[in-house]
Design a protein around this motif. Sequence first.
Motif, PDB file in Angstrom:
ATOM      1  N   ASN A 134       0.771  -1.103   0.356  1.00  0.00           N
ATOM      2  CA  ASN A 134      -0.068   0.047  -0.142  1.00  0.00           C
ATOM      3  C   ASN A 134       0.705   1.334   0.054  1.00  0.00           C
ATOM      4  O   ASN A 134       1.734   1.560   0.735  1.00  0.00           O
ATOM      5  CB  ASN A 134      -0.644   0.115   1.454  1.00  0.00           C
ATOM      6  N   ASN A 135       1.214   2.036  -1.207  1.00  0.00           N
ATOM      7  CA  ASN A 135       2.222   3.043  -0.654  1.00  0.00           C
ATOM      8  C   ASN A 135       1.847   4.435  -0.376  1.00  0.00           C
ATOM      9  O   ASN A 135       2.723   4.090  -0.209  1.00  0.00           O
ATOM     10  CB  ASN A 135       2.494   3.323  -2.495  1.00  0.00           C
ATOM     11  N   ALA A 136       0.036   4.519  -0.307  1.00  0.00           N
ATOM     12  CA  ALA A 136      -0.051   5.151   0.604  1.00  0.00           C
ATOM     13  C   ALA A 136       0.194   5.343   1.959  1.00  0.00           C
ATOM     14  O   ALA A 136       0.320   6.941   2.395  1.00  0.00           O
ATOM     15  CB  ALA A 136      -1.840   5.671   0.265  1.00  0.00           C
ATOM     16  N   LYS A 137       0.237   3.909   2.528  1.00  0.00           N
ATOM     17  CA  LYS A 137       0.606   3.801   3.547  1.00  0.00           C
ATOM     18  C   LYS A 137       2.295   3.655   3.642  1.00  0.00           C
ATOM     19  O   LYS A 137       2.332   3.523   5.283  1.00  0.00           O
ATOM     20  CB  LYS A 137      -0.236   3.002   4.410  1.00  0.00           C
ATOM     21  N   ASN A 138       3.203   3.805   2.827  1.00  0.00           N
ATOM     22  CA  ASN A 138       4.628   3.350   3.075  1.00  0.00           C
ATOM     23  C   ASN A 138       4.532   1.814   3.975  1.00  0.00           C
ATOM     24  O   ASN A 138       5.763   2.367   4.358  1.00  0.00           O
ATOM     25  CB  ASN A 138       5.381   4.265   3.173  1.00  0.00           C
ATOM     26  N   THR A 139       3.585   1.297   3.469  1.00  0.00           N
ATOM     27  CA  THR A 139       3.683  -0.039   3.850  1.00  0.00           C
ATOM     28  C   THR A 139       3.577  -1.546   3.413  1.00  0.00           C
ATOM     29  O   THR A 139       2.545  -1.200   1.957  1.00  0.00           O
ATOM     30  CB  THR A 139       2.651  -0.519   5.102  1.00  0.00           C
ATOM     31  N   MET A 140       3.945  -2.060   4.053  1.00  0.00           N
ATOM     32  CA  MET A 140       4.264  -3.608   3.219  1.00  0.00           C
ATOM     33  C   MET A 140       3.651  -4.902   4.044  1.00  0.00           C
ATOM     34  O   MET A 140       3.664  -4.934   5.253  1.00  0.00           O
ATOM     35  CB  MET A 140       5.239  -3.630   2.203  1.00  0.00           C
ATOM     36  N   TYR A 141       2.718  -5.577   2.775  1.00  0.00           N
ATOM     37  CA  TYR A 141       2.344  -6.757   3.483  1.00  0.00           C
ATOM     38  C   TYR A 141       2.590  -8.892   3.459  1.00  0.00           C
ATOM     39  O   TYR A 141       2.833  -8.438   1.977  1.00  0.00           O
ATOM     40  CB  TYR A 141       0.856  -6.689   3.532  1.00  0.00           C
ATOM     41  N   LEU A 142       2.869  -9.574   3.872  1.00  0.00           N
ATOM     42  CA  LEU A 142       3.050 -10.590   4.297  1.00  0.00           C
ATOM     43  C   LEU A 142       1.156 -11.489   4.687  1.00  0.00           C
ATOM     44  O   LEU A 142       1.399 -11.710   5.543  1.00  0.00           O
ATOM     45  CB  LEU A 142       3.952 -11.361   3.934  1.00  0.00           C
ATOM     46  N   GLN A 143       0.565 -11.820   4.474  1.00  0.00           N
ATOM     47  CA  GLN A 143      -0.409 -12.409   3.739  1.00  0.00           C
ATOM     48  C   GLN A 143      -0.056 -13.933   4.146  1.00  0.00           C
ATOM     49  O   GLN A 143       0.162 -14.642   2.922  1.00  0.00           O
ATOM     50  CB  GLN A 143      -1.847 -12.387   3.386  1.00  0.00           C
ATOM     51  N   MET A 144      -0.296 -15.076   5.274  1.00  0.00           N
ATOM     52  CA  MET A 144       0.002 -16.421   5.188  1.00  0.00           C
ATOM     53  C   MET A 144      -1.480 -17.333   5.400  1.00  0.00           C
ATOM     54  O   MET A 144      -1.308 -16.882   6.549  1.00  0.00           O
ATOM     55  CB  MET A 144       1.487 -15.906   6.372  1.00  0.00           C
ATOM     56  N   ASN A 145      -1.451 -18.176   4.518  1.00  0.00           N
ATOM     57  CA  ASN A 145      -2.307 -19.015   4.943  1.00  0.00           C
ATOM     58  C   ASN A 145      -1.357 -20.582   4.842  1.00  0.00           C
ATOM     59  O   ASN A 145      -0.723 -20.556   4.673  1.00  0.00           O
ATOM     60  CB  ASN A 145      -3.229 -18.675   3.901  1.00  0.00           C
ATOM     61  N   ILE A 146      -2.271 -21.770   5.750  1.00  0.00           N
ATOM     62  CA  ILE A 146      -2.058 -22.487   6.065  1.00  0.00           C
ATOM     63  C   ILE A 146      -0.786 -22.541   6.185  1.00  0.00           C
ATOM     64  O   ILE A 146       0.538 -23.676   5.047  1.00  0.00           O
ATOM     65  CB  ILE A 146      -2.526 -23.461   4.214  1.00  0.00           C
ATOM     66  N   LEU A 147      -0.043 -22.568   7.040  1.00  0.00           N
ATOM     67  CA  LEU A 147       1.186 -22.414   7.651  1.00  0.00           C
ATOM     68  C   LEU A 147       1.265 -24.223   8.312  1.00  0.00           C
ATOM     69  O   LEU A 147      -0.140 -24.201   8.953  1.00  0.00           O
ATOM     70  CB  LEU A 147       1.239 -21.405   8.366  1.00  0.00           C
ATOM     71  N   LYS A 148       2.594 -24.386   7.852  1.00  0.00           N
ATOM     72  CA  LYS A 148       3.227 -25.355   8.046  1.00  0.00           C
ATOM     73  C   LYS A 148       4.168 -25.106   9.764  1.00  0.00           C
ATOM     74  O   LYS A 148       4.618 -24.005   9.438  1.00  0.00           O
ATOM     75  CB  LYS A 148       4.167 -26.131   7.257  1.00  0.00           C
ATOM     76  N   PRO A 149       4.905 -26.334  10.016  1.00  0.00           N
ATOM     77  CA  PRO A 149       5.634 -25.903  11.608  1.00  0.00           C
ATOM     78  C   PRO A 149       7.152 -25.242  11.237  1.00  0.00           C
ATOM     79  O   PRO A 149       7.569 -24.341  11.420  1.00  0.00           O
ATOM     80  CB  PRO A 149       6.005 -27.487  11.659  1.00  0.00           C
ATOM     81  N   GLU A 150       7.042 -25.819   9.854  1.00  0.00           N
ATOM     82  CA  GLU A 150       8.226 -25.435   8.795  1.00  0.00           C
ATOM     83  C   GLU A 150       8.736 -23.858   8.639  1.00  0.00           C
ATOM     84  O   GLU A 150       9.764 -23.489   8.152  1.00  0.00           O
ATOM     85  CB  GLU A 150       9.129 -26.432   7.320  1.00  0.00           C
ATOM     86  N   ASP A 151       6.935 -23.061   8.845  1.00  0.00           N
ATOM     87  CA  ASP A 151       7.303 -21.735   8.262  1.00  0.00           C
ATOM     88  C   ASP A 151       8.033 -20.764   9.460  1.00  0.00           C
ATOM     89  O   ASP A 151       7.975 -19.719   9.471  1.00  0.00           O
ATOM     90  CB  ASP A 151       6.132 -20.771   7.774  1.00  0.00           C
ATOM     91  N   THR A 152       8.133 -21.745  10.675  1.00  0.00           N
ATOM     92  CA  THR A 152       8.733 -20.759  12.135  1.00  0.00           C
ATOM     93  C   THR A 152       9.511 -20.441  12.196  1.00  0.00           C
ATOM     94  O   THR A 152      10.885 -21.432  11.497  1.00  0.00           O
ATOM     95  CB  THR A 152       8.708 -21.991  13.249  1.00  0.00           C
ATOM     96  N   ALA A 153       9.899 -19.375  11.938  1.00  0.00           N
ATOM     97  CA  ALA A 153      11.013 -18.049  11.965  1.00  0.00           C
ATOM     98  C   ALA A 153      11.522 -16.631  12.329  1.00  0.00           C
ATOM     99  O   ALA A 153       9.107 -16.344  12.700  1.00  0.00           O
ATOM    100  CB  ALA A 153      11.933 -18.559  10.276  1.00  0.00           C
TER     101      ALA A 153
END
Length: 122
Positions: free
Chosen positions: A73-92
């Motif tokens: 969202n350039n107006a808010k100068n913010t980036m996002y990461l939507q994470m779905n179906i998370l797995k234990p190996e995503d732990t970090a």
Amino acid sequence: QVQVVESGGGLVQAGGSLRLSCAVSGRSLRWSSMGWFRQARGKEREFVASIKWDGGRAYYSDSVKGRFTISRNNAKNTMYLQMNILKPEDTAVYYCNVVSGAGLTPTPEAAWGQGTQVTVSS
């Protein structure tokens, strides 16, 4: 100077979802390609996703493709990461950064922030 602040991490069960935010200061996102990276305990930092400044084309590592979505969202100068179906190996610890050469092998341009911890329980 350019600074990034990650937030939104937490503890979630496998199969759950989480959305991370990256607030940027000192540089306009309108002219910045951006990227997400992560570092698991005992492992090196790895690329997760990136998005180009021009057009917003996105790129993902094979391990997260189809489950994660990067956006900005350039107006808010913010980036996002939507994470779905998370797995234990995503732990970090997840980090964001301004990058050059947006794609599968982007180069970080600014100093790293403190990151935000994501823990996925089984």
